[in-house]
Write a protein that holds these residues in place. Structure first.
Motif, PDB file in Angstrom:
ATOM      1  N   SER A  34      32.154  16.037  40.732  1.00  0.00           N
ATOM      2  CA  SER A  34      33.181  15.237  41.420  1.00  0.00           C
ATOM      3  C   SER A  34      34.584  15.510  40.914  1.00  0.00           C
ATOM      4  CB  SER A  34      32.863  13.742  41.256  1.00  0.00           C
ATOM      5  OG  SER A  34      31.578  13.490  41.763  1.00  0.00           O
ATOM      6  N   LEU A  68      32.932  20.124  43.777  1.00  0.00           N
ATOM      7  CA  LEU A  68      34.303  19.665  44.012  1.00  0.00           C
ATOM      8  C   LEU A  68      34.304  18.470  44.960  1.00  0.00           C
ATOM      9  CD1 LEU A  68      36.424  22.924  44.423  1.00  0.00           C
ATOM     10  CD2 LEU A  68      36.237  21.434  42.443  1.00  0.00           C
ATOM     11  N   LYS A  69      35.217  17.603  44.631  1.00  0.00           N
ATOM     12  CA  LYS A  69      35.364  16.443  45.512  1.00  0.00           C
ATOM     13  C   LYS A  69      36.523  16.702  46.456  1.00  0.00           C
ATOM     14  CE  LYS A  69      35.407  11.504  44.617  1.00  0.00           C
ATOM     15  NZ  LYS A  69      35.656  10.549  43.522  1.00  0.00           N
ATOM     16  N   VAL A  71      40.239  19.468  46.984  1.00  0.00           N
ATOM     17  CA  VAL A  71      41.135  20.524  46.490  1.00  0.00           C
ATOM     18  C   VAL A  71      42.481  20.321  47.171  1.00  0.00           C
ATOM     19  CG1 VAL A  71      41.552  22.997  46.317  1.00  0.00           C
ATOM     20  CG2 VAL A  71      39.227  22.131  46.279  1.00  0.00           C
ATOM     21  N   SER A  72      43.519  20.260  46.356  1.00  0.00           N
ATOM     22  CA  SER A  72      44.828  20.012  46.965  1.00  0.00           C
ATOM     23  C   SER A  72      45.304  21.250  47.720  1.00  0.00           C
ATOM     24  CB  SER A  72      45.850  19.642  45.883  1.00  0.00           C
ATOM     25  OG  SER A  72      46.238  20.806  45.190  1.00  0.00           O
ATOM     26  N   LYS A  73      46.223  21.021  48.643  1.00  0.00           N
ATOM     27  CA  LYS A  73      46.748  22.126  49.459  1.00  0.00           C
ATOM     28  C   LYS A  73      47.454  23.167  48.563  1.00  0.00           C
ATOM     29  CE  LYS A  73      50.077  22.890  53.168  1.00  0.00           C
ATOM     30  NZ  LYS A  73      49.375  23.980  53.745  1.00  0.00           N
ATOM     31  N   ARG A  76      44.960  25.267  46.857  1.00  0.00           N
ATOM     32  CA  ARG A  76      44.436  26.309  47.753  1.00  0.00           C
ATOM     33  C   ARG A  76      45.440  27.466  47.864  1.00  0.00           C
ATOM     34  NH1 ARG A  76      43.449  22.285  51.792  1.00  0.00           N
ATOM     35  NH2 ARG A  76      44.739  23.523  53.196  1.00  0.00           N
ATOM     36  N   PRO A  98      28.152  19.257  52.285  1.00  0.00           N
ATOM     37  CA  PRO A  98      29.139  19.161  53.396  1.00  0.00           C
ATOM     38  C   PRO A  98      30.568  19.192  52.889  1.00  0.00           C
ATOM     39  CG  PRO A  98      27.350  17.641  53.766  1.00  0.00           C
ATOM     40  CD  PRO A  98      27.136  18.192  52.403  1.00  0.00           C
ATOM     41  N   VAL A  99      30.824  18.507  51.773  1.00  0.00           N
ATOM     42  CA  VAL A  99      32.206  18.451  51.282  1.00  0.00           C
ATOM     43  C   VAL A  99      32.706  19.848  50.906  1.00  0.00           C
ATOM     44  CG1 VAL A  99      33.698  17.544  49.461  1.00  0.00           C
ATOM     45  CG2 VAL A  99      31.978  16.084  50.487  1.00  0.00           C
ATOM     46  N   ILE A 102      33.308  21.975  53.891  1.00  0.00           N
ATOM     47  CA  ILE A 102      34.569  21.655  54.581  1.00  0.00           C
ATOM     48  C   ILE A 102      35.744  22.274  53.811  1.00  0.00           C
ATOM     49  CG2 ILE A 102      36.187  19.759  55.105  1.00  0.00           C
ATOM     50  CD1 ILE A 102      33.981  19.911  57.128  1.00  0.00           C
ATOM     51  N   ILE A 103      35.684  22.095  52.474  1.00  0.00           N
ATOM     52  CA  ILE A 103      36.776  22.659  51.647  1.00  0.00           C
ATOM     53  C   ILE A 103      36.863  24.172  51.836  1.00  0.00           C
ATOM     54  CG2 ILE A 103      37.512  23.075  49.260  1.00  0.00           C
ATOM     55  CD1 ILE A 103      36.267  20.321  48.555  1.00  0.00           C
ATOM     56  N   PHE A 106      38.233  25.019  55.228  1.00  0.00           N
ATOM     57  CA  PHE A 106      39.692  24.831  55.266  1.00  0.00           C
ATOM     58  C   PHE A 106      40.404  25.999  54.580  1.00  0.00           C
ATOM     59  CE2 PHE A 106      39.385  20.717  57.059  1.00  0.00           C
ATOM     60  CZ  PHE A 106      40.644  20.391  57.512  1.00  0.00           C
ATOM     61  N   LEU A 110      42.766  28.104  56.879  1.00  0.00           N
ATOM     62  CA  LEU A 110      44.203  27.841  56.807  1.00  0.00           C
ATOM     63  C   LEU A 110      44.934  28.687  55.765  1.00  0.00           C
ATOM     64  CD1 LEU A 110      44.086  23.963  57.176  1.00  0.00           C
ATOM     65  CD2 LEU A 110      44.625  25.642  58.906  1.00  0.00           C
TER      66      LEU A 110
ATOM     67  N   LEU B  33      28.800  13.247  48.135  1.00  0.00           N
ATOM     68  CA  LEU B  33      29.224  14.517  48.729  1.00  0.00           C
ATOM     69  C   LEU B  33      28.334  14.884  49.921  1.00  0.00           C
ATOM     70  CD1 LEU B  33      29.963  16.583  45.468  1.00  0.00           C
ATOM     71  CD2 LEU B  33      31.591  15.340  46.877  1.00  0.00           C
ATOM     72  N   GLY B  38      31.806  14.741  53.764  1.00  0.00           N
ATOM     73  CA  GLY B  38      32.319  15.982  54.372  1.00  0.00           C
ATOM     74  C   GLY B  38      33.305  15.658  55.476  1.00  0.00           C
ATOM     75  N   MET B  45      41.935  16.462  54.585  1.00  0.00           N
ATOM     76  CA  MET B  45      42.614  17.756  54.523  1.00  0.00           C
ATOM     77  C   MET B  45      43.418  17.993  55.779  1.00  0.00           C
ATOM     78  SD  MET B  45      39.772  20.084  52.626  1.00  0.00           S
ATOM     79  CE  MET B  45      40.865  21.368  52.086  1.00  0.00           C
ATOM     80  N   GLU B  48      46.521  15.927  55.578  1.00  0.00           N
ATOM     81  CA  GLU B  48      47.433  16.568  54.599  1.00  0.00           C
ATOM     82  C   GLU B  48      48.124  17.756  55.247  1.00  0.00           C
ATOM     83  OE1 GLU B  48      47.257  18.358  50.037  1.00  0.00           O
ATOM     84  OE2 GLU B  48      45.457  18.321  51.293  1.00  0.00           O
TER      85      GLU B  48
END
Lengths: 137, 1251
Positions: A34, A68-69, A71-73, A76, A98-99, A102-103, A106, A110, B33, B38, B45, B48
């Motif tokens: 986390s 990871l819970k 990750v800031s932009k 990244r 899933p988290v 998604i990270i 992203f 992006l 998680l 998710g 995100m 943000e």
């Protein structure tokens, strides 16, 4: 998720996780449970990669972002920077929930990374991909 | 509400906030998680991301607004100045543009700019000047920018622009900085100056050309103004005037001294005409150089027009001095030419194009007159004038007139009966470019032609020497050649034979006669030869001589006779004669001269041909010899280059002639290592020396060939011209020689390396060769001592007869073998020699010498002698041994008999105690005797085997002798020698110590003393020592029977006794003294005897003295006394363990110990010993037999020593050898007693450890 059974030749605590170097020549970054990853954490990781692991040249890396819970932009942005690409050949993102998926999405969607980055749900495939890349090098 | 519902609710709330514009909203992510996390992560995100992007957009908007504001400001600025500037701006003929300094973006341009560049305003505005590439050179733009930034303005900058159609336009720019909206802008005003530049360049080029024309014109040019002032003079004019141009210009032409003063009016008139626009004809005028030299010029003056007006005059001046002078010279030359023609020897005439003779010279006129042709030929057609000329000459003249080329040819004329030859040249004479006349020069070469003919004949005759095959053909050739100028139908060549005064005729061609020879005497030919004068004689003159009987009338008379002697080097060899039977004028004096002239060549040619023929024969012989030679023959130049080789050369050396001719022979066939030798040979031969040598050469394939070489210089007329070499392959012979030499060498080596003495002598026995071994055998220093001497001299005199007979035997039978001689060395020493000799024969089997092998067998002889002695000694020894064995048998049997006998008697129970004791005593005595005998035998064996070991230790001599005396005093009675006094004699003050083996020394002393007691019936036996020369000399002196002198030598030999018969009386093995001698020697001393029969003997031996402490320090007697008292001991309370497997021995020990009051334990083997040792901890001493069952004494001692290091263990064994002593001491035994041990010894030892 496969089992990693490579010979660790070196490892370092990166603050929110640890990075290891296997005998095969690739690095493995894992995170504590986390973790919210900030730019400060990423800069510290990158500094460790540069000074301790990639002094003789670029290396491929397996980044296990499962724990990871968030990750800031900005964080990244660090991973997508030229600076990071100057020490890493390729990065395999290991996502097993899933988290992290998604990270990873992203990041891939992006942030235009300066090095090849691929997402894997299976560590064996990830390592195989890294080894291919590494061997080709 | 479930947990998941709560989490989804939170997500929905966050989405609502985001939807309402609150992008800061975030959803908390659980530790699960899972899918919900998710989704939440994704929303977080996304919000943000959106938030970031919105922020970035806001920033961009802000920047855009700022830009818009700036643009508005610019626009306002522009609006303000627009009115002012637009009119100027737009109407200006110069192109004007405004652009941003930083990026060159056009803000405004005027119409002229559009016209200049070809771009319209709409295309340009808003775009950068760099996009259009207007600046053809960027550096100019940068320069402009630099100047502007520095000065704010830049004017009149010339540069090129690239306009729309790609062409380059030259422009003149001025620029300044404008600030619009506080941003620097560039205002550039430009003008197209391309056409101006083009016009300037055209003008410049024209002017340049004109100036170049004037400057580089070969004609002098001056320019005058209307007043006559010289404005310019070109270099050619300056050169003509001899002045620099600057000294000519700037003055009036009248003041210029080059123009003659008298001509000035004419010049003035001409200038005036020119200034009026007329162009007068060129004038030939005089002209003076600076140095006054008169010249001729051609001057042409023309007006100079400028803008329709005559502004001056131009005069072109050409130097025509050379032309004028040439014309004058020609005129003078014309006169000289006529005079010259007449002076010429060659005939000359000139004809016109009409072929009419116009001029003839004097020589021609004279010549024509001489041949009867009219000399008045001028004005006549040349054919008429010269009728003897060939018709073809007409074409030749025409050819000269048309082509203008000179014709030269030889011509032959026939004028009357005369034949004439001429070298004729027809030379064109030009007038202008046309050939106006032809000059013909006729050079008479008739005489030369005749001479040439004679030369040709001589050459042909000379050549015929080579081309004709023999003399006869040469003669025919001579006749043929002479026939071209003479009538040789009747022609002969005669050779004069002085000896018989005849003339032989090798060549004779005649219409009337035929002769092979005729006498020289009284013939015209002979007459001519005798007088050595050529003769041209007509028939009437010949007839006169016949009539006068000077000549005989031989053969058909001829009308005219022409003959010349034939000579070689002034020697007349014969004659050359031709005659005519019809025409008496067939030959004249001129012919005589010619024939005489030619005869020299003919004579030489005949001689050459004869010599050549001889040479050819010789050459053929030579060739045959050369080629047919079975040897390899070469001919080289003096510098060694091959001129010729025969066929054998290729066979020998492998090179074909083509490969070698012209090359240096030494480089081809001489091996590297023989180069210097070859060079020496070549140099010797080159110096004229004949060489005959044998050497090595090599085949083409590198094979070495042994050759004999003969080098002979070839000399011709005293000078060496070549070298003749003959090579013969002697490889086989050489190899044979080498093999022979090697064989000889081998034999010689064998001879010299043989350990046997070898000599080679002639058939009389005189030594011719010898080897080192021979020198050694005969003790000679060098070969001279042997070679030249007769071998028989080295035989001892009394055997020389035998020597001679040996020599004869060799000569008769070819060899002798193993004949023994006593010979003498050079030093006179006798040697025994074994001699074998054989004849040496030559190839024809004839004897040529004798080879002898002499073996010095002196050593062998001596050995044989020794061997014989040894054999005799051995035989004697054998006898001794037999005697010894017999004696030994007796010695052993005697005590054994006693022991066995008395032992048997002891069994008898009825013996009294005294008798029994007596028997026991006897048995004991005889046992001791037997022990001594056995000990002696063992000692002898050990000494012979070298097994005696000496254990050295310091010992006091006095102490030692006192012990001996004490012990032997007791034994003396056993020997029934109580009446013999045993006494000790030692120097009181000496107390020597020696390092020796006490046991062995004791054995020696016992032997000597026992002997002394044995052979002494009365008197005494004295023992003692003296110190002599750092040695202790022991002695045993007795007053016994003594030894005769002869026997004193043998008393120390084994098995010997002075008298074997004595032995039977005195007994003994005869080994004692022998053992004593050997032991003394082993201890480093010597032993000897001094004796006198019936008076006594003294046996002495000495040993090295170690040290000598003076007397009084210790009393040996006291020590002995102590020890002696020690035997009376009481060991009560002591516990002694006796390890002994032999019960008899144990009983002996027990019998002794029980008197000492000690407690005794008995172990029968090693195991029992250890049991008792462990069970009886209070043991005081162990007597250890070394040889026991189960566990031997050595091992048992080692075990005991591990448990108890202090308890005394005394080894007790029958192994009376030093080894046992050492082994037991090593194992840990405290002391050692050898069996049989005496009670005294046992008592003394026990006392030592149980006190």
């Amino acid at each position: 998720m496969g089992i990693i059974s490579f010979n660790i030749v070196k490892q370092t605590d990166t603050g929110k996780g640890r990075v290891m170097l296997y005998k095969d020549g690739f690095m493995h970054q894992i995170y504590n449970d986390s973790v919210d990853l900030t730019i400060k954490d990423s800069l510290k990781e990158l500094e460790i990669y540069k000074k301790e692991y990639c002094t003789e040249g670029k290396r491929p890396i397996l980044v296990d972002i499962t724990n990871l819970k968030s990750v800031s932009k900005e964080s990244r942005g660090i991973y997508a920077s030229e600076d990071t690409a100057s020490v890493l050949i390729k990065a395999a993102l290991l996502v097993c929930n899933p988290v992290s998926r998604i990270i990873g999405n992203f990041y891939l969607g992006l942030n235009k990374s300066k090095m090849p980055v691929k997402m894997f749900g299976d560590v064996g495939e990830a390592v195989e991909w890294l080894k291919q890349a590494h061997d080709k090098k | 509400m479930s947990l998941e519902d709560t989490r989804i609710t939170k997500i929905l709330e966050a989405i609502q906030q985001i939807a309402s514009g609150n992008f800061d909203a975030r959803i908390e992510i659980s530790s699960a998680l899972d899918q919900i996390d998710g989704i939440a992560t994704g929303i977080n995100m996304l919000s943000e991301e959106i938030q970031t992007r919105i922020e970035e957009q806001l920033k961009e908007n802000q920047k855009l607004n700022e830009t818009i504001s700036q643009l508005r400001e610019v626009k306002r600025e522009l609006s303000r100045s627009e009115e002012l500037s637009s009119q100027v701006f737009q109407t200006s003929p110069d192109s004007i543009s405004i652009s941003r300094l930083e990026d060159g973006i056009f803000v405004e341009v005027n119409q002229s700019f559009e016209k200049l560049t070809g771009y319209n305003r709409d295309e340009i505005i808003g775009r950068s000047v760099f996009e259009f590439g207007l600046w053809s050179k960027k550096s100019i733009r940068e320069e402009l920018e630099k100047r502007l930034l520095k000065d704010g303005i830049c004017t009149n900058l010339e540069t090129d622009f690239r306009v729309r159609d790609g062409s380059i336009v030259q422009g003149l720019l001025s620029a300044s900085l404008l600030h619009i909206n506080n941003r620097p802008h560039l205002l550039v005003i430009g003008r197209d100056i391309s056409k101006i530049r083009e016009a300037e360049e055209t003008l410049y080029a024209t002017r340049r050309k004109y100036e170049d024309l004037i400057q580089f014109s070969p004609d002098g040019i001056i320019l005058l103004d209307n007043s006559g002032m010289i404005e310019m003079a070109n270099p050619a004019f300056a050169l003509l005037a001899g002045l620099p141009a600057e000294k000519i210009t700037g003055r009036h032409f009248k003041d210029f001294k080059g123009f003659n003063l008298k001509d000035l009016p004419k010049y003035t008139r001409v200038l005036s005409q020119v200034l009026q626009g007329k162009v007068p004809k060129p004038m030939e005028m005089n002209f003076s150089k600076k140095d006054g030299i008169e010249q001729y010029i051609d001057i042409h003056v023309t007006p100079i027009w400028k803008e329709g007006k005559i502004t001056g005059a131009q005069a072109v001046v050409r130097d025509i001095t050379d032309r004028i002078r040439a014309i004058e010279a020609l005129r003078i030359s014309e006169d000289q030419y006529r005079t010259s023609m007449d002076a010429m020897h060659d005939a000359m005439y000139v004809i016109s194009p009409e072929l009419v003779v116009t001029v003839v010279n004097k020589a021609l006129r004279v010549g024509l007159a001489e041949v009867g042709v009219s000399p008045d030929v001028v004005g006549k057609n040349y054919k008429e004038a010269f009728p003897f000329l060939d018709a073809s000459t007409v074409d030749e003249y025409k050819d000269v007139f048309t082509s203008g080329k000179t014709i030269q040819k030889e011509e032959r004329y026939k004028i009357g009966d005369q034949e004439r030859f001429a070298d004729t040249r027809r030379i064109p004479i030009y007038e202008g470019k046309l050939v106006a006349r032809v000059l013909t020069i006729v050079h008479d070469i008739t005489e030369r032609k005749k001479t040439d003919k004679v030369q040709q004949i001589m050459y042909n005759i000379s050549n015929a020497v080579d081309t004709t095959k023999d003399l006869d053909e040469l003669f025919r050739s001579i006749q043929l050649e002479l026939g071209s100028i003479f009538d040789t139908r009747n022609f002969f060549i005669a050779f004069y034979n002085k000896n018989d005064e005849t003339l032989s005729l090798p060549f004779f061609v005649d219409e009337k006669d035929s002769f092979d020879s005729f006498p020289a005497r009284n013939t015209l030919t002979g007459y001519m030869i005798r007088n050595d004068q050529p003769i041209l004689m007509k028939d009437k003159d010949i007839a006169k001589l016949v009539k006068k009987r000077i000549l005989d009338d031989i053969g058909t008379p001829s009308k005219i006779w022409l003959g010349v002697p034939l000579k070689i080097k002034e020697e007349i060899i014969g004659a050359l004669v031709m005659q005519n039977y019809e025409d008496e004028n067939a030959y004249n004096e001129k012919d005589l001269e010619i024939l005489q002239f030619v005869s020299a060549q003919i004579g030489f040619s005949i001689a050459t041909k004869r010599a050549y023929d001889e040479v050819q024969v010789e050459k053929a012989y030579f060739e045959q010899l050369f080629e047919g030679s079975p040897e390899t023959v070469v001919l080289t130049s003096n510098d060694g280059k091959l001129i010729k080789v025969n066929g054998e050369f290729q066979k020998l050396f492998g090179y074909t002639p083509d490969e070698v001719l012209g090359k240096e022979i030494d480089r081809l066939i001489v091996p590297e290592e023989f180069q210097e030798e070859a060079r020496n040979i070549s140099e010797s031969v080159a110096r004229g020396k004949k060489i005959l040598t044998e050497t090595v050469r090599q085949h083409k394939d590198g094979t070495r060939i042994h050759v004999s070489v003969i080098g002979t210089p070839i000399e011709i007329e005293g000078g060496q011209v070549a070298v003749y070499g003959i090579y013969r392959d002697i490889t086989d012979r050489k190899n044979a020689e080498i093999a022979l030499r090697e064989s000889e060498e081998k034999l010689r080596n064998i001879l010299y390396s043989s350990p046997d003495a070898i000599t080679v002598s002639d058939l009389r026995g005189y030594i011719t060769e010898c080897n080192q071994a021979a020198l050694d055998v005969f003790e000679c220093d060098n070969e001279k001592d042997l070679i030249g001497n007769n071998a028989n001299l080295f035989v001892i005199p009394e055997l020389r007869v035998k020597g001679i007979s040996g020599l004869k035997k060799v000569l008769r039978h070819g060899h002798i073998k193993n004949v023994e001689f006593e010979m003498l060395t050079k030093n006179g020493r006798k040697i025994f020699a074994d001699l074998s000799a054989s004849l040496i024969r030559d190839n024809n089997d004839l004897p040529i010498g004798i080879v002898s092998i002499i073996q010095d067998i002196s050593a062998r002889k001596a050995y044989e002698k020794d061997l014989k002695l040894a054999k005799e000694k051995a035989e004697e020894s054998d006898l001794l041994k037999s005697a010894f064995l017999a004696n030994m048998s007796h010695e052993i049997r005697t005590p054994m008999n006693a022991i066995l006998g008395f032992s048997e008697l002891l069994k008898s129970e009825d013996l009294s105690k005294e008798t029994r004791n007596e028997y026991v005593k006897i048995i004991n005595n005889k046992g001791n005797e037997l022990m001594l005998i056995i000990s002696d035998i063992i000692d002898v064996s050990k000494i012979e085997a070298g097994d005696i070991k000496i254990l050295y230790a310091e010992m006091e001599v006095k102490d030692f002798l006192q012990q001996i005396l004490h012990q032997l005093n007791e034994e003396k009675s056993l020997m029934n020698k109580d009446h013999i006094q045993l006494r000790l004699n030692m120097p009181e003050k000496e107390c020597p110590i020696i390092v020796s083996d006490e046991a062995r020394l004791r054995q020696i002393m016992y032997n000597l003393i026992n002997n002394a007691l044995k052979f002494t019936h009365d008197g005494y036996v004295e023992i003692g020592f003296i110190i002599k020369e750092k040695k202790v000399q022991f002695f045993v002196k007795d007053t016994g029977i003594g030894i005769v002198k002869e026997k004193q030598e043998i008393v120390f030999d084994r098995f010997r006794q002075v008298d074997e018969s004595i032995n039977s009386e005195f007994g003994g093995t005869g080994l004692g003294l022998s053992i004593s001698r050997d032991l003394v020697n082993l201890l480093g001393g010597d032993i000897w005897v001094e004796s006198e029969e019936n008076k006594g003997s003294t046996f002495c031996f000495h040993l090295p003295l170690y040290k000598n402490s003076k007397a009084g320090e210790n009393s040996g007697d006291q020590n002995i006394e102590k020890k002696r008292k020690g035997t009376l001991v009481d060991f009560s309370g002591k516990k002694i363990l006796v390890a002994e497997d032999d019960s008899a021995n144990y009983l002996f020990i027990e019998s002794y110990l029980k008197h000492t009051q000690s407690e005794i334990l008995w172990a029968r083997d090693g195991e029992q010993l250890l049991e008792l040792f462990h069970s009886e901890p209070d043991l005081d001493l162990i007597l250890m037999d070394l040889r026991m069952p189960n566990l031997n004494g050595i091992d048992a001692t080692r075990i005991i020593r591990k448990a108890n290091k202090d308890i005394p263990v005394i080894a007790l064994t029958a192994y009376a050898f030093a080894d046992d002593r050492e082994k037991s001491m090593e194992a840990g035994c405290t002391d050692y007693l050898a069996k049989p041990v005496t009670i005294e010894k046992l008592s003394e030892t026990l006392l030592k450890y149980l006190k």
